[in-house]
Design a protein around this motif. Structure first.
Motif, mmCIF file in Angstrom:
data_model
loop_
_atom_site.group_PDB
_atom_site.id
_atom_site.type_symbol
_atom_site.label_atom_id
_atom_site.label_comp_id
_atom_site.label_asym_id
_atom_site.label_seq_id
_atom_site.Cartn_x
_atom_site.Cartn_y
_atom_site.Cartn_z
ATOM 1 N N ALA A 185 6.186 3.532 -7.097
ATOM 2 C CA ALA A 185 6.005 2.321 -6.281
ATOM 3 C C ALA A 185 6.364 1.073 -7.080
ATOM 4 C CB ALA A 185 4.563 2.241 -5.778
ATOM 5 N N CYS A 186 5.992 1.056 -8.358
ATOM 6 C CA CYS A 186 6.352 -0.073 -9.228
ATOM 7 C C CYS A 186 7.857 -0.177 -9.380
ATOM 8 C CB CYS A 186 5.700 0.085 -10.603
ATOM 9 S SG CYS A 186 3.916 -0.130 -10.597
ATOM 10 N N LEU A 223 4.378 -1.869 3.586
ATOM 11 C CA LEU A 223 4.280 -0.410 3.592
ATOM 12 C C LEU A 223 5.216 0.206 2.560
ATOM 13 C CD1 LEU A 223 4.586 0.048 7.447
ATOM 14 C CD2 LEU A 223 2.513 0.458 6.136
ATOM 15 N N ILE A 224 4.672 1.053 1.695
ATOM 16 C CA ILE A 224 5.483 1.901 0.814
ATOM 17 C C ILE A 224 5.279 3.317 1.333
ATOM 18 C CG2 ILE A 224 5.851 2.758 -1.521
ATOM 19 C CD1 ILE A 224 4.813 0.058 -2.560
ATOM 20 N N VAL A 256 0.663 -7.170 -5.298
ATOM 21 C CA VAL A 256 -0.359 -6.267 -5.835
ATOM 22 C C VAL A 256 -0.184 -4.953 -5.096
ATOM 23 C CG1 VAL A 256 -2.834 -5.782 -5.973
ATOM 24 C CG2 VAL A 256 -1.989 -8.084 -6.456
ATOM 25 N N ILE A 257 -0.049 -3.862 -5.834
ATOM 26 C CA ILE A 257 0.125 -2.531 -5.238
ATOM 27 C C ILE A 257 -1.230 -1.834 -5.234
ATOM 28 C CG2 ILE A 257 1.342 -0.333 -5.389
ATOM 29 C CD1 ILE A 257 3.530 -1.807 -7.006
ATOM 30 N N ILE A 258 -1.568 -1.191 -4.109
ATOM 31 C CA ILE A 258 -2.883 -0.567 -3.984
ATOM 32 C C ILE A 258 -2.788 0.874 -3.494
ATOM 33 C CG2 ILE A 258 -3.278 -1.406 -1.638
ATOM 34 C CD1 ILE A 258 -6.259 -1.821 -2.574
ATOM 35 N N ASP A 259 -3.713 1.685 -4.017
ATOM 36 C CA ASP A 259 -3.895 3.054 -3.546
ATOM 37 C C ASP A 259 -5.354 3.429 -3.758
ATOM 38 O OD1 ASP A 259 -3.148 5.426 -2.362
ATOM 39 O OD2 ASP A 259 -1.935 6.145 -4.028
ATOM 40 N N GLY A 310 0.815 -1.209 0.000
ATOM 41 C CA GLY A 310 0.000 0.000 0.000
ATOM 42 C C GLY A 310 0.843 1.251 0.000
ATOM 43 N N LEU A 311 0.360 2.254 -0.744
ATOM 44 C CA LEU A 311 1.056 3.535 -0.826
ATOM 45 C C LEU A 311 0.631 4.471 0.290
ATOM 46 C CD1 LEU A 311 1.228 2.403 -3.815
ATOM 47 C CD2 LEU A 311 1.623 4.757 -4.425
ATOM 48 N N ASP A 312 1.622 5.148 0.838
ATOM 49 C CA ASP A 312 1.437 6.167 1.859
ATOM 50 C C ASP A 312 0.597 7.301 1.269
ATOM 51 O OD1 ASP A 312 1.859 7.867 4.054
ATOM 52 O OD2 ASP A 312 4.034 7.632 4.028
#
Length: 185
Positions: free
Chosen positions: A144-145, A90-91, A129-132, A68-70
């Motif tokens: 993030a990628c 955590l990103i 899987v990256i989420i925002d 997940g993005l901050d």
């Protein structure tokens, strides 16, 4: 099958109804998409998590982590990870994580920023899987990628609740896969 699709459409409507627009915020000409009413409504928020879960499960039967993005990715990511039975990564914005980190700088409309992740957050080849909450120009998600790529993660998808299609952020993410639940022109 029809009832599943109807249930999905009903959830999408509920979520869309709970996202309000604020004209001219943070600057003139911008229509800000505010998720605060969604977060205040437990039924709508659960519907959003249901939709995110269904989106990920339909495309990716095996994942290792949700990243997940901050900061608003932290609202959706841990719940999604818990539903999927996987860990959460955590990103963060630069300077917020202890220990050795990898970082990536990227350009914002008004300057530069940096994201970082702990060096041991994922192992090479692990599926992420990256989420925002939102994709606008795509700069933060792209960073993030790049960060996950530095750790040699296998990026399965970049998932957001809302996408501002007119800003063409999905184009900035290529070749990384991208999914959004709601689109705004």
């Amino acid at each position: 099958m029809g009832s599943e699709q109807e249930a999905r459409e009903q959830k999408l409507r509920l979520v869309r109804e709970r996202i309000r627009g604020f004209p001219d915020f943070p600057s003139p000409g911008v229509l800000f998409r505010d998720i605060s009413p969604l977060l205040k409504d437990p039924v709508a928020f659960a519907a959003a998590i249901d939709l995110l879960e269904a989106c990920v499960k339909a495309k990716h039967p095996k994942i290792d982590y949700v990243a997940g993005l901050d900061s608003r990715g932290f609202l959706f990511g841990p719940l999604l990870a818990q539903r999927l039975g996987v860990g959460f990564v955590l990103i963060r914005k630069k300077g917020k994580l202890p220990g050795p980190t990898e970082s990536v700088s990227y350009t914002l409309e008004y300057g530069k920023a940096e994201l970082e992740v702990q060096c041991d957050a994922v192992e090479p080849g692990q599926k992420v899987v990256i989420i925002d909450d939102l994709l606008a120009t795509g700069g933060t998600m792209r960073a993030a990628c790049e960060l996950m790529s530095k750790l040699k993660a296998d990026i399965l998808d970049c998932v957001v609740l809302t996408e501002l299609t007119f800003l063409k952020g999905a184009e900035a993410l290529k070749p990384f896969p991208f999914s959004s639940l709601l689109q705004y022109d």
